[in-house]
Design a protein around this motif. Structure first.
Motif, mmCIF file in Angstrom:
data_model
loop_
_atom_site.group_PDB
_atom_site.id
_atom_site.type_symbol
_atom_site.label_atom_id
_atom_site.label_comp_id
_atom_site.label_asym_id
_atom_site.label_seq_id
_atom_site.Cartn_x
_atom_site.Cartn_y
_atom_site.Cartn_z
ATOM 1 N N GLU A 240 56.290 52.201 40.981
ATOM 2 C CA GLU A 240 57.236 52.819 40.049
ATOM 3 C C GLU A 240 57.699 54.176 40.566
ATOM 4 N N ALA A 241 56.762 54.968 41.081
ATOM 5 C CA ALA A 241 57.114 56.290 41.611
ATOM 6 C C ALA A 241 58.035 56.159 42.815
ATOM 7 N N VAL A 242 57.726 55.231 43.715
ATOM 8 C CA VAL A 242 58.556 55.013 44.900
ATOM 9 C C VAL A 242 59.965 54.601 44.481
ATOM 10 N N ASP A 243 60.070 53.659 43.548
ATOM 11 C CA ASP A 243 61.384 53.204 43.076
ATOM 12 C C ASP A 243 62.174 54.360 42.468
ATOM 13 N N MET A 244 61.520 55.163 41.636
ATOM 14 C CA MET A 244 62.164 56.292 40.969
ATOM 15 C C MET A 244 62.731 57.275 41.998
ATOM 16 N N ILE A 245 61.940 57.583 43.019
ATOM 17 C CA ILE A 245 62.342 58.578 44.013
ATOM 18 C C ILE A 245 63.398 58.010 44.961
ATOM 19 N N GLU A 246 63.257 56.735 45.335
ATOM 20 C CA GLU A 246 64.294 56.095 46.167
ATOM 21 C C GLU A 246 65.619 56.022 45.422
ATOM 22 N N ASP A 247 65.566 55.690 44.130
ATOM 23 C CA ASP A 247 66.789 55.611 43.324
ATOM 24 C C ASP A 247 67.509 56.953 43.270
ATOM 25 N N ALA A 248 66.775 58.042 43.440
ATOM 26 C CA ALA A 248 67.371 59.380 43.439
ATOM 27 C C ALA A 248 67.968 59.730 44.804
ATOM 28 N N GLY A 249 67.787 58.855 45.799
ATOM 29 C CA GLY A 249 68.407 59.064 47.096
ATOM 30 C C GLY A 249 67.489 59.540 48.205
ATOM 31 N N PHE A 250 66.201 59.636 47.929
ATOM 32 C CA PHE A 250 65.245 60.095 48.938
ATOM 33 C C PHE A 250 64.678 58.931 49.738
ATOM 34 N N LYS A 251 64.385 59.178 51.013
ATOM 35 C CA LYS A 251 63.586 58.248 51.800
ATOM 36 C C LYS A 251 62.141 58.453 51.360
ATOM 37 N N VAL A 252 61.394 57.369 51.207
ATOM 38 C CA VAL A 252 60.032 57.478 50.697
ATOM 39 C C VAL A 252 59.045 56.758 51.605
ATOM 40 N N TYR A 253 57.936 57.429 51.860
ATOM 41 C CA TYR A 253 56.768 56.811 52.491
ATOM 42 C C TYR A 253 55.727 56.711 51.393
ATOM 43 N N GLU A 254 54.831 55.741 51.499
ATOM 44 C CA GLU A 254 53.813 55.600 50.462
ATOM 45 C C GLU A 254 52.441 55.383 51.055
ATOM 46 N N ALA A 255 51.443 55.891 50.321
ATOM 47 C CA ALA A 255 50.052 55.769 50.740
ATOM 48 C C ALA A 255 49.181 55.569 49.504
ATOM 49 N N GLY A 256 48.119 54.785 49.690
ATOM 50 C CA GLY A 256 47.185 54.532 48.593
ATOM 51 C C GLY A 256 45.962 55.429 48.624
ATOM 52 N N SER A 257 45.890 56.301 49.643
ATOM 53 C CA SER A 257 44.753 57.219 49.748
ATOM 54 C C SER A 257 45.172 58.448 50.548
ATOM 55 N N ALA A 258 44.364 59.488 50.444
ATOM 56 C CA ALA A 258 44.627 60.715 51.200
ATOM 57 C C ALA A 258 44.526 60.458 52.696
ATOM 58 N N ASP A 259 43.594 59.615 53.101
ATOM 59 C CA ASP A 259 43.415 59.319 54.521
ATOM 60 C C ASP A 259 44.683 58.716 55.128
ATOM 61 N N VAL A 260 45.267 57.751 54.437
ATOM 62 C CA VAL A 260 46.508 57.134 54.914
ATOM 63 C C VAL A 260 47.645 58.155 54.862
ATOM 64 N N ALA A 261 47.653 58.987 53.831
ATOM 65 C CA ALA A 261 48.695 60.011 53.702
ATOM 66 C C ALA A 261 48.679 60.969 54.889
ATOM 67 N N ILE A 262 47.509 61.413 55.284
ATOM 68 C CA ILE A 262 47.388 62.342 56.414
ATOM 69 C C ILE A 262 47.882 61.678 57.699
ATOM 70 N N GLU A 263 47.551 60.403 57.858
ATOM 71 C CA GLU A 263 48.027 59.655 59.025
ATOM 72 C C GLU A 263 49.563 59.590 59.037
ATOM 73 N N LEU A 264 50.160 59.298 57.872
ATOM 74 C CA LEU A 264 51.618 59.183 57.782
ATOM 75 C C LEU A 264 52.319 60.516 58.013
ATOM 76 N N ILE A 265 51.813 61.565 57.398
ATOM 77 C CA ILE A 265 52.478 62.866 57.527
ATOM 78 C C ILE A 265 52.398 63.382 58.963
ATOM 79 N N GLY A 266 51.347 62.983 59.668
ATOM 80 C CA GLY A 266 51.234 63.353 61.073
ATOM 81 C C GLY A 266 52.210 62.611 61.972
ATOM 82 N N LYS A 267 52.642 61.424 61.536
ATOM 83 C CA LYS A 267 53.547 60.595 62.335
ATOM 84 C C LYS A 267 55.022 60.814 62.012
ATOM 85 N N HIS A 268 55.328 61.320 60.820
ATOM 86 C CA HIS A 268 56.718 61.395 60.363
ATOM 87 C C HIS A 268 57.100 62.840 60.046
ATOM 88 N N ASP A 269 57.841 63.456 60.961
ATOM 89 C CA ASP A 269 58.182 64.863 60.768
ATOM 90 C C ASP A 269 59.330 65.081 59.783
#
Length: 127
Positions: free
Chosen positions: A23-52
Motif C-alpha cells: 500500500e505504501a509503495v503504491d501510494m508513493i508511486e502514484d505520487a510520481g516517485f520511483k520506489v524501492y522496497e525492503a522488508g527489513s533494515a538489512d535489505v534496506a541497507i543493501e539497497l541504499i548502498g546500491k542505488h544512489d
C-alpha cells in the motif's frame, strides 16, 4: 501537489508487513516517485548502498532483524546524511523516541495526503 516533471528522489520504503508495504509503495508511486522496497533494515541497507538515487527513507519502526526502524534511521543518517528520513508507526509514542534530527514522523494508519505532501516538500528541498 508534486511537480512530476522535476527529477524526484527515489524513496526506499521499509516495512516488514507485505500488505502495508504494498500500500505504501503504491501510494508513493502514484505520487510520481520511483520506489524501492525492503522488508527489513538489512535489505534496506543493501539497497541504499546500491542505488544512489535514493533520497528519502520511509520506514516503519517495529521490524524483525538486526535493527528496528529507529536504528536504521540513525544508521542511514550517519552513513548517508543527505537522505531524508520519514518514520511511521502505529505502536510507538513519537514524543519519547530518539530520532535523527530533521526526521518526519507519521502515525499509522498512513495519512496519505499528509505523507504525499511531506514527500513533495522534501523533494523540493533536495532539488
Amino acid at each position: 501537489m508534486i511537480d512530476k516533471s522535476k527529477n524526484l528522489p527515489a524513496v526506499l520504503v521499509v516495512e516488514d508487513e507485505p500488505l502495508i508495504r504494498m500500500e505504501a509503495v503504491d501510494m508513493i508511486e502514484d505520487a510520481g516517485f520511483k520506489v524501492y522496497e525492503a522488508g527489513s533494515a538489512d535489505v534496506a541497507i543493501e539497497l541504499i548502498g546500491k542505488h544512489d538515487d535514493i533520497g528519502i527513507l520511509f520506514t516503519d519502526i517495529d521490524m524483525p532483524g538486526s535493527m528496528d526502524g529507529l536504528k536504521l534511521a540513525a544508521y542511514v543518517k550517519d552513513r548517508w546524511p543527505p537522505v531524508a528520513i520519514v518514520i511511521a508507526s502505529g505502536k510507538v509514542d513519537f514524543t519519547v523516541m530518539k530520532v535523527p534530527e530533521g526526521s518526519t514522523f507519521f502515525p499509522k494508519p498512513y495519512p496519505t495526503d499528509k505523507i504525499i505532501k511531506a514527500l513533495g516538500d522534501i523533494a523540493q528541498k533536495l532539488a
